[in-house]
Write a protein that holds these residues in place. Sequence first.
Motif: not given
Length: 234
Positions: A49, A120, A122, A125
């Motif tokens: 991202r 979720d 997020k 990584k």
Amino acid sequence: MKNKVVLVILFILPIVTYLIFASAKHNSLFLPTLSEHNTEIPKDWSSLRNENIQLKDKITVLGFTGSDMVEFKANMFNLNQKIYNKYFGFEDFQMVMIAPLGTESEIQKIISELDRITEDMKGWKFVFASPEKIQEYYTGLHLKTNLNANSGTSNVIILDKNINHRGRIGKNRKGEEEFRESYNSSSAADLHNEMTDDVKIILREYRLALKKNKRKDEFKDNIVNEVEKSSQAK
């Protein structure tokens, strides 16, 4: 005599119990440090991202995906269900996966699939580097296992906020010698029976530290307030 027995129970027994736990190599209160101050994620590695991913000040589950996405997809599903879904609510907890360059689109597909069954994503990584750089970084961790031919492994490790590698070494609660530096993400049983407990220990360790610091701050603030009140009274 009865009073002496009560005093022993109230004061001496808790101290003895603490010393027993403190001297143990691995127990339900502490997870040993296997290596200290490991290398941070290189800043020139790309991320999925385009975010800055770092290990410092985070509790991290670190893994190496390899280029076999079929195998990694199964491993990521296990990690997601057994570990991530239980602990993603902790702000400082993250799952960092190091992957070979060229696997970005395939990993994004896997994330999209898991996103349908996960609240979720997020906390997941991904960073990317060449196989040579991945091998160099892995070697620097001084683990007893090796990467496979695809620059990956099903084993993942736990790093604390100082990038210290945490695991098990010495005698366990049964008095048996054990050593555990990693957890096999291809085994749901290994994650459920071993890793879940160890991640919980690390999170609890920092939670207790935060509470302790908060109590210290409150104590200090109370002293300052009392001093200010005294000064105003004069």
